[in-house]
Design a protein around this motif. Structure first.
Motif, PDB file in Angstrom:
ATOM      1  N   ASN A 184      81.644  69.512  68.686  1.00  0.00           N
ATOM      2  CA  ASN A 184      80.574  68.464  68.465  1.00  0.00           C
ATOM      3  C   ASN A 184      79.624  68.583  67.389  1.00  0.00           C
ATOM      4  N   GLY A 185      79.241  70.313  67.417  1.00  0.00           N
ATOM      5  CA  GLY A 185      78.534  70.611  66.146  1.00  0.00           C
ATOM      6  C   GLY A 185      79.047  70.410  64.908  1.00  0.00           C
ATOM      7  N   ILE A 186      80.285  70.656  64.884  1.00  0.00           N
ATOM      8  CA  ILE A 186      81.145  70.325  63.812  1.00  0.00           C
ATOM      9  C   ILE A 186      81.160  69.014  63.324  1.00  0.00           C
ATOM     10  N   ILE A 187      81.266  68.194  64.174  1.00  0.00           N
ATOM     11  CA  ILE A 187      81.366  66.805  64.083  1.00  0.00           C
ATOM     12  C   ILE A 187      80.265  66.368  63.394  1.00  0.00           C
ATOM     13  N   GLU A 188      78.950  66.802  64.045  1.00  0.00           N
ATOM     14  CA  GLU A 188      77.609  66.503  63.614  1.00  0.00           C
ATOM     15  C   GLU A 188      77.296  66.915  62.149  1.00  0.00           C
ATOM     16  N   GLN A 189      77.856  68.105  61.723  1.00  0.00           N
ATOM     17  CA  GLN A 189      77.573  68.565  60.432  1.00  0.00           C
ATOM     18  C   GLN A 189      78.187  67.643  59.405  1.00  0.00           C
ATOM     19  N   PHE A 190      79.752  67.196  59.776  1.00  0.00           N
ATOM     20  CA  PHE A 190      80.201  66.707  58.751  1.00  0.00           C
ATOM     21  C   PHE A 190      79.757  65.093  58.726  1.00  0.00           C
ATOM     22  N   SER A 191      79.397  64.773  59.772  1.00  0.00           N
ATOM     23  CA  SER A 191      78.572  63.492  59.633  1.00  0.00           C
ATOM     24  C   SER A 191      77.342  63.417  58.858  1.00  0.00           C
ATOM     25  N   ARG A 192      76.591  64.300  58.945  1.00  0.00           N
ATOM     26  CA  ARG A 192      75.327  64.712  58.109  1.00  0.00           C
ATOM     27  C   ARG A 192      75.705  64.576  56.441  1.00  0.00           C
ATOM     28  N   ILE A 193      76.531  65.513  56.377  1.00  0.00           N
ATOM     29  CA  ILE A 193      77.078  65.607  55.086  1.00  0.00           C
ATOM     30  C   ILE A 193      77.901  64.399  54.193  1.00  0.00           C
ATOM     31  N   LYS A 194      78.460  63.494  55.345  1.00  0.00           N
ATOM     32  CA  LYS A 194      78.978  62.144  54.883  1.00  0.00           C
ATOM     33  C   LYS A 194      77.923  61.231  54.604  1.00  0.00           C
ATOM     34  N   ASN A 195      76.790  61.178  55.375  1.00  0.00           N
ATOM     35  CA  ASN A 195      75.851  60.384  55.190  1.00  0.00           C
ATOM     36  C   ASN A 195      75.105  60.825  53.998  1.00  0.00           C
ATOM     37  N   LYS A 196      74.744  62.133  53.584  1.00  0.00           N
ATOM     38  CA  LYS A 196      74.164  62.246  52.433  1.00  0.00           C
ATOM     39  C   LYS A 196      74.935  61.932  51.017  1.00  0.00           C
ATOM     40  N   PHE A 197      76.355  62.261  51.455  1.00  0.00           N
ATOM     41  CA  PHE A 197      77.270  61.709  50.087  1.00  0.00           C
ATOM     42  C   PHE A 197      77.095  60.199  50.024  1.00  0.00           C
ATOM     43  N   ASP A 198      77.173  59.483  51.005  1.00  0.00           N
ATOM     44  CA  ASP A 198      77.029  58.144  50.796  1.00  0.00           C
ATOM     45  C   ASP A 198      75.801  57.643  50.390  1.00  0.00           C
ATOM     46  N   ASP A 199      74.662  58.337  50.714  1.00  0.00           N
ATOM     47  CA  ASP A 199      73.353  58.004  50.138  1.00  0.00           C
ATOM     48  C   ASP A 199      73.298  58.229  48.568  1.00  0.00           C
ATOM     49  N   PHE A 200      73.947  59.547  48.204  1.00  0.00           N
ATOM     50  CA  PHE A 200      74.110  59.840  46.794  1.00  0.00           C
ATOM     51  C   PHE A 200      74.814  58.639  45.916  1.00  0.00           C
ATOM     52  N   ILE A 201      76.128  58.339  46.648  1.00  0.00           N
ATOM     53  CA  ILE A 201      76.792  57.402  45.924  1.00  0.00           C
ATOM     54  C   ILE A 201      75.989  56.072  45.917  1.00  0.00           C
ATOM     55  N   ASP A 202      75.378  55.562  46.807  1.00  0.00           N
ATOM     56  CA  ASP A 202      74.646  54.396  46.801  1.00  0.00           C
ATOM     57  C   ASP A 202      73.277  54.278  46.074  1.00  0.00           C
ATOM     58  N   LYS A 203      72.928  55.283  45.943  1.00  0.00           N
ATOM     59  CA  LYS A 203      71.594  55.564  44.925  1.00  0.00           C
ATOM     60  C   LYS A 203      72.092  55.386  43.381  1.00  0.00           C
TER      61      LYS A 203
END
Length: 209
Positions: A184-203
């Motif tokens: 679950n910790g690994i999944i949460e880390q990947f989710s955070r990285i994915k969200n940051k990457f999505d925000d970067f792309i959207d920005k």
């Protein structure tokens, strides 16, 4: 005097042509036998219910709790190496040994080198069948103590494809990860990285537009 040299030479040439033609025919038939064996066992490996259906008929109605539907699940995660039984290997060996147009020109010293599953980290699998054999020239040549023998090999490698099984294996791995705290910790880390990457792309995508 001419006949003394010409007749043996002509006899040897004719015998050699017959032997060569028979050799190529034997090789083609053995290659076909090995290829069909690999295709057949690749099919049985990709579908573990093939034996059950062949024994009970293809018109059988499966019940919801039919145990044969789940006997082979996730077999790709652990199956590797030898797959065929000794009896099945001996059957292939005997079939190859019987191939031939003439009794004295048949494969000899037949060996089943491989009859295995090659599992590449549960990502994809191939089925390999390999047989080696000798083809002996029926006439002993002058000045040679033994007959001329050719050692040959027939090999076939068939990919095993079962996309549904691959998806089930991935789902099982995800289930195992989600059931552990570390997972679950690994999944949460990947989710955070994915969200940051999505925000970067959207920005940067929004500025470009």
């Amino acid at each position: 005097m001419e006949s003394t040299f010409v007749y043996p030479l002509m006899f040897f040439i004719i015998a050699f042509l017959i032997y060569s033609g028979n050799m190529f025919l034997l090789r083609a038939r053995i290659d076909s036998e090995v290829a069909q064996e690999a295709i057949n066992f690749a099919n049985h490996y990709s579908n573990p219910y093939t034996d059950f259906l062949e024994e009970n008929g293809y018109n059988i109605e499966f019940k919801a709790n039919e145990p044969n539907l789940t006997n082979g699940l996730y077999r790709y995660l652990y199956t590797n190496g030898e797959y065929a039984s000794k009896a099945e290997k001996d059957d292939l060996k005997n079939r190859i040994a019987q191939i031939g147009l003439f009794n004295n020109i048949k494969p000899s010293n037949v060996r089943i080198v491989s009859h295995d599953v090659d599992n590449f980290f549960a990502l994809y699998q191939t089925y390999i069948v390999e047989a080696s054999y000798d083809l002996k020239f029926p006439i002993k040549l002058i000045f040679f103590n033994d007959s001329w023998t050719l050692s040959m090999t027939a090999r076939e490698e068939i990919p095993v494809t079962d996309q549904a099984e691959f998806i089930r294996n991935i789902d099982m791995a995800v289930d195992y990860i989600e059931r552990t705290d570390t997972g679950n910790g690994i999944i949460e880390q990947f989710s955070r990285i994915k969200n940051k990457f999505d925000d970067f792309i959207d920005k940067f995508g929004g500025k470009k537009g």
